[in-house]
Write a protein that holds these residues in place. Structure first.
Motif, PDB file in Angstrom:
ATOM      1  N   GLU A  79       0.344  -1.729   0.334  1.00 47.01           N
ATOM      2  CA  GLU A  79       0.149   0.462  -0.109  1.00 47.01           C
ATOM      3  C   GLU A  79       0.775   1.576   0.005  1.00 47.01           C
ATOM      4  O   GLU A  79       1.591   1.730   0.661  1.00 47.01           O
ATOM      5  CB  GLU A  79      -1.012  -0.384   1.098  1.00 47.01           C
ATOM      6  N   GLN A  80       0.497   2.557  -0.763  1.00 48.80           N
ATOM      7  CA  GLN A  80       1.476   3.296  -1.140  1.00 48.80           C
ATOM      8  C   GLN A  80       1.376   4.174   0.225  1.00 48.80           C
ATOM      9  O   GLN A  80       0.233   4.089   0.840  1.00 48.80           O
ATOM     10  CB  GLN A  80       0.727   4.376  -2.186  1.00 48.80           C
TER      11      GLN A  80
ATOM     12  N   SER B 146      16.719   5.847 -14.971  1.00 48.21           N
ATOM     13  CA  SER B 146      15.630   5.001 -14.291  1.00 48.21           C
ATOM     14  C   SER B 146      14.527   4.405 -14.662  1.00 48.21           C
ATOM     15  O   SER B 146      13.908   6.133 -14.794  1.00 48.21           O
ATOM     16  CB  SER B 146      15.397   5.201 -13.334  1.00 48.21           C
ATOM     17  N   LEU B 147      13.653   3.364 -15.000  1.00 50.88           N
ATOM     18  CA  LEU B 147      12.106   3.444 -14.689  1.00 50.88           C
ATOM     19  C   LEU B 147      11.953   2.234 -13.779  1.00 50.88           C
ATOM     20  O   LEU B 147      12.726   1.875 -12.787  1.00 50.88           O
ATOM     21  CB  LEU B 147      12.542   1.705 -16.217  1.00 50.88           C
ATOM     22  N   TYR B 148      11.018   2.909 -13.486  1.00 53.72           N
ATOM     23  CA  TYR B 148       9.807   2.209 -12.721  1.00 53.72           C
ATOM     24  C   TYR B 148       9.007   1.707 -13.361  1.00 53.72           C
ATOM     25  O   TYR B 148       8.346   1.457 -13.946  1.00 53.72           O
ATOM     26  CB  TYR B 148       9.311   3.152 -11.719  1.00 53.72           C
ATOM     27  N   ALA B 149       8.745   0.123 -12.437  1.00 51.56           N
ATOM     28  CA  ALA B 149       8.164  -0.784 -12.696  1.00 51.56           C
ATOM     29  C   ALA B 149       6.944  -1.248 -12.231  1.00 51.56           C
ATOM     30  O   ALA B 149       7.812  -1.039 -10.554  1.00 51.56           O
ATOM     31  CB  ALA B 149       8.236  -1.515 -13.724  1.00 51.56           C
ATOM     32  N   LYS B 150       6.220  -2.015 -11.766  1.00 46.77           N
ATOM     33  CA  LYS B 150       5.590  -2.859 -10.337  1.00 46.77           C
ATOM     34  C   LYS B 150       5.172  -4.505 -10.868  1.00 46.77           C
ATOM     35  O   LYS B 150       5.348  -4.839 -12.203  1.00 46.77           O
ATOM     36  CB  LYS B 150       4.400  -1.969 -10.441  1.00 46.77           C
ATOM     37  N   ASP B 151       5.451  -5.507 -10.531  1.00 40.27           N
ATOM     38  CA  ASP B 151       5.544  -7.085 -10.628  1.00 40.27           C
ATOM     39  C   ASP B 151       3.904  -7.177 -10.237  1.00 40.27           C
ATOM     40  O   ASP B 151       3.325  -6.178 -10.093  1.00 40.27           O
ATOM     41  CB  ASP B 151       6.623  -7.496  -9.581  1.00 40.27           C
ATOM     42  N   PRO B 152       3.957  -8.737 -10.796  1.00 36.87           N
ATOM     43  CA  PRO B 152       2.450  -8.706 -10.555  1.00 36.87           C
ATOM     44  C   PRO B 152       1.514  -8.818  -9.477  1.00 36.87           C
ATOM     45  O   PRO B 152       0.794  -8.613  -9.391  1.00 36.87           O
ATOM     46  CB  PRO B 152       2.417 -10.418 -12.035  1.00 36.87           C
ATOM     47  N   ASP B 153       2.258  -8.684  -8.042  1.00 36.81           N
ATOM     48  CA  ASP B 153       1.782  -7.828  -7.250  1.00 36.81           C
ATOM     49  C   ASP B 153       1.671  -6.825  -6.404  1.00 36.81           C
ATOM     50  O   ASP B 153       1.398  -6.849  -5.806  1.00 36.81           O
ATOM     51  CB  ASP B 153       2.303  -9.630  -5.506  1.00 36.81           C
ATOM     52  N   GLY B 154       1.903  -5.667  -7.397  1.00 41.56           N
ATOM     53  CA  GLY B 154       2.132  -4.191  -7.162  1.00 41.56           C
ATOM     54  C   GLY B 154       3.351  -3.873  -6.089  1.00 41.56           C
ATOM     55  O   GLY B 154       4.119  -2.957  -5.695  1.00 41.56           O
TER      56      GLY B 154
END
Length: 166
Positions: free
Chosen positions: A66-67, A109-117
């Motif tokens: 959670e952010q 830089s690149l920012y990403a999220k995996d399948p679980d966030g």
């Protein structure tokens, strides 16, 4: 005694097979050990570690990160060349995982999220001789990956991912 580098990261995830597929596709990790449905240990090419990433399944209904809550924001993984960063950007975009990009002046830089966030950063280190002085330093800027490729090319190897401390 000060630490020297991150040895490995361990994540709680919902589904082992889904996360293994993601991290092997996006990061190029190889599976060292997998306990189907329960855990997996993956490593990067040419690693000196037993594993670089551990994944532990805690179930399909587990809440995600959670952010703005206390906890880990992200881990940063390094690539050796801008060409690798550009390839990664295409892969992440194709998967719908890319959530941002920044030029930190000393890194791209690149920012990403995996399948679980779980959020992560994939970055390329600017050659040390091109870092700004303290007087020239600026905050993060929007990433112009094409301008960086035009300046340094796709094959200039830098940083720890290229076997260099600089």
């Amino acid at each position: 005694m000060p630490v020297r580098r991150l040895n490995h990261a361990v994540l709680y995830i919902r589904d082992v097979a889904r996360s293994v597929e993601f991290y092997t596709d996006v990061f190029g990790f190889k599976v060292d050990v997998e306990i189907p449905g329960r855990a997996a240990f993956l490593s990067a090419k040419d690693t000196l570690n037993d594993h670089d990433l551990g994944l532990f399944a805690i179930g399909p209904d587990a809440p995600g990160p959670e952010q703005s809550r206390v906890g880990l924001y992200h881990l940063a993984w390094e690539v050796g060349t801008l060409g690798e960063l550009a390839d990664t950007a295409r892969t992440l975009t194709g998967r719908g995982a890319l959530v941002g990009a920044s030029d930190h002046v000393v890194s791209k830089s690149l920012y990403a999220k995996d399948p679980d966030g779980n959020e992560f950063e994939i970055m390329w280190r600017v050659p040390r001789e091109d870092w700004p002085t303290a007087q020239e330093a600026t905050g993060p800027l929007p990433l112009d990956l094409q301008a960086a490729l035009d300046r340094w090319g796709p094959d200039l190897a830098t940083g720890a991912a290229a076997g260099s401390a600089t």
